[in-house]
Structures are given as C-alpha cells and as structure tokens.
Motif scaffolding. Structure first.
Motif, PDB file in Angstrom:
ATOM      1  N   ASN A  39       0.743  -1.337  -0.006  1.00 18.38           N
ATOM      2  CA  ASN A  39       0.046  -0.058   0.128  1.00 18.38           C
ATOM      3  C   ASN A  39       0.759   1.440  -0.019  1.00 18.38           C
ATOM      4  O   ASN A  39       0.242   2.334   0.120  1.00 18.38           O
ATOM      5  CB  ASN A  39      -0.919  -0.026   1.377  1.00 18.38           C
ATOM      6  CG  ASN A  39      -0.172   0.079   2.597  1.00 18.38           C
ATOM      7  OD1 ASN A  39       1.033  -0.112   2.614  1.00 18.38           O
ATOM      8  ND2 ASN A  39      -0.713   0.662   3.674  1.00 18.38           N
ATOM      9  N   ASN A  43       7.003  -0.812   0.353  1.00 18.53           N
ATOM     10  CA  ASN A  43       6.904  -2.072   0.259  1.00 18.53           C
ATOM     11  C   ASN A  43       6.793  -2.500  -1.394  1.00 18.53           C
ATOM     12  O   ASN A  43       7.057  -3.579  -1.771  1.00 18.53           O
ATOM     13  CB  ASN A  43       5.745  -2.895   0.853  1.00 18.53           C
ATOM     14  CG  ASN A  43       4.345  -1.957   0.902  1.00 18.53           C
ATOM     15  OD1 ASN A  43       4.249  -1.017  -0.065  1.00 18.53           O
ATOM     16  ND2 ASN A  43       3.509  -1.928   2.029  1.00 18.53           N
ATOM     17  N   ARG A 263       3.459  -2.020   5.663  1.00 18.21           N
ATOM     18  CA  ARG A 263       2.226  -1.313   5.450  1.00 18.21           C
ATOM     19  C   ARG A 263       1.927  -0.037   6.328  1.00 18.21           C
ATOM     20  O   ARG A 263       1.277   0.885   5.914  1.00 18.21           O
ATOM     21  CB  ARG A 263       0.934  -2.106   5.667  1.00 18.21           C
ATOM     22  CG  ARG A 263       0.941  -3.273   4.326  1.00 18.21           C
ATOM     23  CD  ARG A 263      -0.367  -4.240   4.907  1.00 18.21           C
ATOM     24  NE  ARG A 263      -1.504  -3.597   5.005  1.00 18.21           N
ATOM     25  CZ  ARG A 263      -2.292  -3.170   4.038  1.00 18.21           C
ATOM     26  NH1 ARG A 263      -2.123  -3.433   2.837  1.00 18.21           N
ATOM     27  NH2 ARG A 263      -3.418  -2.646   4.309  1.00 18.21           N
TER      28      ARG A 263
END
Length: 266
Positions: A39, A43, A263
């Motif tokens: 998201n 990542n 996240r």
C-alpha cells in the motif's frame, strides 16, 4: 516471427527453470498476494527489487520481461486514468463536474500502475521459465486434494496446459490477420477513437474462426490418440520437491511478512 512474450516458454537451465513447478506456482501466487497487500512506495520498492532479483536468477533480460507488459498497456492506462480523474479524496488540482484530479488520486494511480506491472511480471516469469506441461502438472499437484470432493483435477490440468500452449499461437495468428487487414488498407493506428474500435472489432471474427479450427483439430487429435479425461495417466517427466523449493517458499513467506510490516510506513 513471434513478438508475443507473455505465455511463451523460454528453455533454460537457471535455478528457477529447474524448480518444481508446484513450488513455482505456489510462490507466484504468494508474491501476487503480497503485491495486492502492498500500500505504499516502501513495500512496492521491496517488491520491485524482488522482481529484478527473480529476473536475474532466471537468467533473463529485464528488457525481455518488460516487453510482456505491452499487450496490457491500454488496460493499465485506462485503469490509471479512471483513478486519476475520479478520485474524490485529497487536495484538488483540477475540478470540472464529476472529474476531479487530486494529489491522492495521482499517488494512488501510480501505485496501481506499479501493481499491474508487478503482477504481469510475476505471471511472465512463471510462463517463461515453466513449460505448459509443467504448469499443468504443477496445478494438478497443487489442487490434488480437491479430487476427494469430486473436482476433475486432471481435466483442469489439461485445460490449463492447452490454454497456455495456444496463447502464443493465437497471438501470432492475430498478427498475421492484422498484417492482412493492413494490406487491404485497414489502419489500426490512425483515425478517431470510434474508427479504431471498428477496425479492432473486425479482427474478432477471424480470430474466433481460427480458435474454433484449432479446437476442432485438437479434439480430433485427442480422439485419435484414445485420450480419456477421466482415466489415470502416467507422466514422462517426474518432478520432485527439493531443498531449493523449500528455501524459495520460505523466502517468499519472509517477503510477505516484510511487506505487511511495512504497510504502516508513511
């Protein structure tokens, strides 16, 4: 002439080529799951680095793998544009009726673009390093427990094998049909949007006829060879789970843990 990359198997002797197809399919599904969980840029950056590392291990050129994105570029761009112009959140840069361009929409569209590209790259690496027969065998092994609840595992495997086998063939025939249409004056890259759509629609009937012809020929060949979908079959090539497969699955699981932990980063 074969310009289609997606769906083509490129023989090789890399570590990824030699992996058990069941392990490769499982690892690919896990990585795609982590891509959907990602998201933020951190990542996604980790997943991009992992995809580049996979390409290196497969002894493939990154340029060759990226060519697989070309057939899907219009779908990707359509999704990205929709996300940009209809995002209601964030600071507005431009607004006109239902159309609203915001900083959040642009940021989210960029992440969606990366997500699409990464998923296509994962699928491409799988098909490039695994033959259609191996993919069919891997899928059969992966879903083998469903056999006990009446799922026709062997039929699903042969269907996947046939579908993957004919993707490059139909892509080549589509190119031949387009060249034939161009020789008759049809232009696919010029004119208005409606005209281009009409020209592309003219390809549907020929490619459907070609698909049905291949299906008939394949059915005749299977019937002549005495193929029975519900009968047990032996396999010339036997696949065994080895240490490399276990290490790969563990590495992919660790990758997923890292993606989930990242996240929360902004």
């Amino acid at each position: 002439m074969n310009k289609a990359i997606f769906g083509n198997y490129l023989p090789g002797n890399s570590n990824i080529h030699r992996m058990n197809p069941t392990a490769k399919i499982l690892a690919t599904l896990l990585v795609i799951t982590w891509i959907l969980f990602a998201n933020n840029i951190w990542n996604y950056g980790l997943l991009v680095a992992f995809a580049v590392f996979e390409t290196y291990l497969a002894q493939l050129k990154l340029k060759t793998v990226l060519k697989a994105i070309r057939p899907f570029i219009w779908l990707i761009m359509f999704t990205v544009v929709i996300q940009i112009i209809f995002s209601p959140h964030g600071s507005s840069y431009f607004s006109w009726g239902p159309i609203k361009i915001t900083n959040y929409g642009i940021q989210l569209a960029g992440l969606i673009f990366i997500r699409f590209v990464l998923i296509i790259i994962q699928a491409t690496l799988l098909t490039m390093t695994t033959s259609p027969n191996s993919i069919a065998s891997g899928v059969e092994k992966l879903i083998a427990p469903l056999r006990y609840v009446g799922v026709p595992v062997e039929t699903i495997g042969i269907m996947i094998s046939i579908a993957l086998r004919f993707v490059p063939t139909l892509m080549e025939e589509l190119q031949v049909i387009m060249d034939a249409q161009r020789s008759r004056g049809v232009m696919f890259n010029s004119g208005g949007f409606i005209k281009r759509c009409k020209n592309i629609i003219s390809l549907i009937i020929p490619i459907l006829v070609s698909s049905f012809r291949h299906a008939d020929n394949l059915a005749d060949a299977l019937g002549a060879s005495g193929y029975e979908a519900n009968q047990p079959r032996s396999s010339y090539r036997q696949y065994h789970w080895n240490l490399t497969d276990s290490i790969t699955i563990i590495a992919v699981i660790l990758l997923g843990i890292a993606v989930i932990l990242m996240r929360t980063l902004s």
